[in-house]
Design a protein around this motif. Sequence first.
Motif, PDB file in Angstrom:
ATOM      1  N   GLU A  69     -41.203 -88.670 -18.334  1.00 29.11           N
ATOM      2  CA  GLU A  69     -42.078 -89.625 -17.659  1.00 29.11           C
ATOM      3  C   GLU A  69     -41.321 -90.899 -17.293  1.00 29.11           C
ATOM      4  O   GLU A  69     -41.529 -91.479 -16.218  1.00 29.11           O
ATOM      5  N   ALA A  70     -40.415 -91.345 -18.176  1.00 28.42           N
ATOM      6  CA  ALA A  70     -39.629 -92.543 -17.898  1.00 28.42           C
ATOM      7  C   ALA A  70     -38.759 -92.350 -16.662  1.00 28.42           C
ATOM      8  O   ALA A  70     -38.648 -93.254 -15.817  1.00 28.42           O
ATOM      9  N   ALA A  71     -38.152 -91.173 -16.532  1.00 28.87           N
ATOM     10  CA  ALA A  71     -37.326 -90.888 -15.359  1.00 28.87           C
ATOM     11  C   ALA A  71     -38.160 -90.935 -14.088  1.00 28.87           C
ATOM     12  O   ALA A  71     -37.717 -91.458 -13.049  1.00 28.87           O
ATOM     13  N   ARG A  72     -39.369 -90.397 -14.140  1.00 31.74           N
ATOM     14  CA  ARG A  72     -40.239 -90.405 -12.966  1.00 31.74           C
ATOM     15  C   ARG A  72     -40.658 -91.834 -12.614  1.00 31.74           C
ATOM     16  O   ARG A  72     -40.690 -92.215 -11.434  1.00 31.74           O
ATOM     17  N   LEU A  73     -40.956 -92.639 -13.621  1.00 31.97           N
ATOM     18  CA  LEU A  73     -41.354 -94.020 -13.379  1.00 31.97           C
ATOM     19  C   LEU A  73     -40.217 -94.828 -12.747  1.00 31.97           C
ATOM     20  O   LEU A  73     -40.441 -95.630 -11.836  1.00 31.97           O
ATOM     21  N   ILE A  74     -39.010 -94.594 -13.225  1.00 31.58           N
ATOM     22  CA  ILE A  74     -37.856 -95.316 -12.662  1.00 31.58           C
ATOM     23  C   ILE A  74     -37.662 -94.957 -11.194  1.00 31.58           C
ATOM     24  O   ILE A  74     -37.374 -95.825 -10.357  1.00 31.58           O
ATOM     25  N   ASN A  75     -37.835 -93.684 -10.871  1.00 36.34           N
ATOM     26  CA  ASN A  75     -37.713 -93.260  -9.474  1.00 36.34           C
ATOM     27  C   ASN A  75     -38.775 -93.911  -8.590  1.00 36.34           C
ATOM     28  O   ASN A  75     -38.572 -94.078  -7.381  1.00 36.34           O
ATOM     29  N   GLU A  76     -39.898 -94.283  -9.180  1.00 39.57           N
ATOM     30  CA  GLU A  76     -40.978 -94.925  -8.427  1.00 39.57           C
ATOM     31  C   GLU A  76     -40.845 -96.448  -8.386  1.00 39.57           C
ATOM     32  O   GLU A  76     -41.706 -97.137  -7.847  1.00 39.57           O
ATOM     33  N   GLY A  77     -39.755 -96.971  -8.988  1.00 36.37           N
ATOM     34  CA  GLY A  77     -39.530 -98.415  -8.949  1.00 36.37           C
ATOM     35  C   GLY A  77     -40.078 -99.187 -10.118  1.00 36.37           C
ATOM     36  O   GLY A  77     -40.201-100.422 -10.050  1.00 36.37           O
ATOM     37  N   ALA A  78     -40.416 -98.502 -11.213  1.00 41.00           N
ATOM     38  CA  ALA A  78     -40.941 -99.196 -12.390  1.00 41.00           C
ATOM     39  C   ALA A  78     -39.863-100.060 -13.043  1.00 41.00           C
ATOM     40  O   ALA A  78     -38.660 -99.799 -12.915  1.00 41.00           O
ATOM     41  N   LEU A  79     -40.305-101.085 -13.754  1.00 36.87           N
ATOM     42  CA  LEU A  79     -39.409-102.039 -14.405  1.00 36.87           C
ATOM     43  C   LEU A  79     -39.636-102.029 -15.917  1.00 36.87           C
ATOM     44  O   LEU A  79     -40.727-101.704 -16.380  1.00 36.87           O
ATOM     45  N   TRP A  80     -38.611-102.389 -16.653  1.00 35.26           N
ATOM     46  CA  TRP A  80     -38.791-102.569 -18.086  1.00 35.26           C
ATOM     47  C   TRP A  80     -39.580-103.857 -18.341  1.00 35.26           C
ATOM     48  O   TRP A  80     -39.365-104.882 -17.676  1.00 35.26           O
ATOM     49  N   ASN A  81     -40.481-103.803 -19.297  1.00 34.88           N
ATOM     50  CA  ASN A  81     -41.262-104.978 -19.690  1.00 34.88           C
ATOM     51  C   ASN A  81     -40.427-105.830 -20.638  1.00 34.88           C
ATOM     52  O   ASN A  81     -40.107-105.417 -21.751  1.00 34.88           O
ATOM     53  N   CYS A  82     -40.050-107.033 -20.195  1.00 29.03           N
ATOM     54  CA  CYS A  82     -39.213-107.927 -20.996  1.00 29.03           C
ATOM     55  C   CYS A  82     -40.003-108.721 -22.024  1.00 29.03           C
ATOM     56  O   CYS A  82     -39.419-109.454 -22.830  1.00 29.03           O
ATOM     57  N   GLY A  83     -41.336-108.643 -21.966  1.00 24.50           N
ATOM     58  CA  GLY A  83     -42.147-109.459 -22.861  1.00 24.50           C
ATOM     59  C   GLY A  83     -42.250-110.907 -22.432  1.00 24.50           C
ATOM     60  O   GLY A  83     -42.541-111.785 -23.245  1.00 24.50           O
ATOM     61  N   VAL A  84     -42.024-111.186 -21.134  1.00 22.59           N
ATOM     62  CA  VAL A  84     -42.096-112.541 -20.589  1.00 22.59           C
ATOM     63  C   VAL A  84     -43.391-112.682 -19.799  1.00 22.59           C
ATOM     64  O   VAL A  84     -43.626-111.939 -18.847  1.00 22.59           O
ATOM     65  N   PHE A  85     -44.245-113.630 -20.198  1.00 17.56           N
ATOM     66  CA  PHE A  85     -45.547-113.827 -19.558  1.00 17.56           C
ATOM     67  C   PHE A  85     -45.737-115.303 -19.216  1.00 17.56           C
ATOM     68  O   PHE A  85     -45.499-116.168 -20.063  1.00 17.56           O
ATOM     69  N   VAL A  86     -46.162-115.597 -18.004  1.00 22.15           N
ATOM     70  CA  VAL A  86     -46.502-116.958 -17.598  1.00 22.15           C
ATOM     71  C   VAL A  86     -47.974-116.993 -17.211  1.00 22.15           C
ATOM     72  O   VAL A  86     -48.430-116.140 -16.434  1.00 22.15           O
ATOM     73  N   PHE A  87     -48.727-117.957 -17.721  1.00 25.39           N
ATOM     74  CA  PHE A  87     -50.158-118.044 -17.463  1.00 25.39           C
ATOM     75  C   PHE A  87     -50.617-119.481 -17.684  1.00 25.39           C
ATOM     76  O   PHE A  87     -49.891-120.300 -18.273  1.00 25.39           O
TER      77      PHE A  87
END
Length: 425
Positions: free
Chosen positions: A185-203
Amino acid sequence: MHIVLLCGGSGKRLWPLSNEIRSKLFLEVLPAPGGGYECMLSRVLRQLESAGLLNSTLLVTHSDQAALASAYAGNRAAVLAEPHKRGTFTATVLAALALEEREEPEDGLMCVVPADTYADDRFWQLLGQLPKVLETSGADIALLGTEPTQVSSQFGYIVPEARENERAADYKKVARFAEKPSPEEAARLINEGALWNCGVFVFRRRSLGEYIQRAGLPLHAQELLEQYEKLPVRSFDQEVVERSRQIAVVRYAGEWQDLGSWSALTAKLAEPVTGKGLISGSSPNSHIVNELPFPLHIINVPDIIAAASRDGILIAAKEEANRIKDLLGQEQQDMLFRSACPPPRPGNVETSHLFLRPGQNLTLGAGRTGSCWWLILKGAGTAGSAEGGSRPFAPGQVLRSEVHPFQLSALQDTELLEIRFSPEL
């Protein structure tokens, strides 16, 4: 915008160097600019300062590590202590309430960042652009996502919307999240342009209100602290991010790593041996990280980590070293290393455990440089200099040589710790 650095971690994956008191953030093993070593926290604080963000930074850490975090932060950043570890959501709420009580603007922005982030300078510079993205996109939260460098099941993935928008170069709307998917699933997500979640949130800080109420938490920092022990562990991702209606993500293409394993950490070390030791024979990709005064040797053993501190010794194949976390279990470990300040540089301090018989003397001669401290563990005697005279000492006292020569004279069997500070050591 306030930067909130979450300084968590149980200190088990990098045992025996890290523990509940000194997490991986404080391990001074990374090569520093200009030579020498620095820890992960020092590196992050230096990069935040370079990006012009350090003055608005708040460190949130467990009370056991608050003194150590304060020593590194100095007067450059504030430190907020949690009495217990209750997850990223609770820590963020505590930071928001503390900022509110400092009369910061209610609609002020908060940027939550894991303090163990290992990235290049551009990563930290991008943080300064996230407020503009939040305003332009109309999103509730803006995230920073990094381009994956490999197929991995160890990270969460951010899946952007496929549809392009007029400011696609700046951000994309988030379609969904995938938490630690299978390799396929990770390989498929990467091919679709998915990004790793860095845990950085601005709000916007005021937007936390509904989530605080939903969680049944008080709206004042002191009341929250009084309830901390009984609160469940909550994740900011689950409590806030996954419930938000509009989320934007900024793509970051550059170095970003989690140095939470011996394999990842040793890949960033300047030399294969840190501390006393020697690697010989055919031992490719083996490392020694030794805080003990005794040498370690690796001979003809590839791909292992040999790590030693006062808490213990670990010898493990790097790909299996993470098993130490399970072996240590959930029970609190005995810790022989505790620190409330950054450790002194090797070569500047020497600690000795000494014993004196009745009538024996311990003398620091004239011409000595540096200073010397003695902690009296047992016994009795006198201490002083020729100029200042002598005074009696007893167990529990701390003596310091202000002038040389200086002498301790034992009247009983005496046990003491001697700590010498000198540039000559």
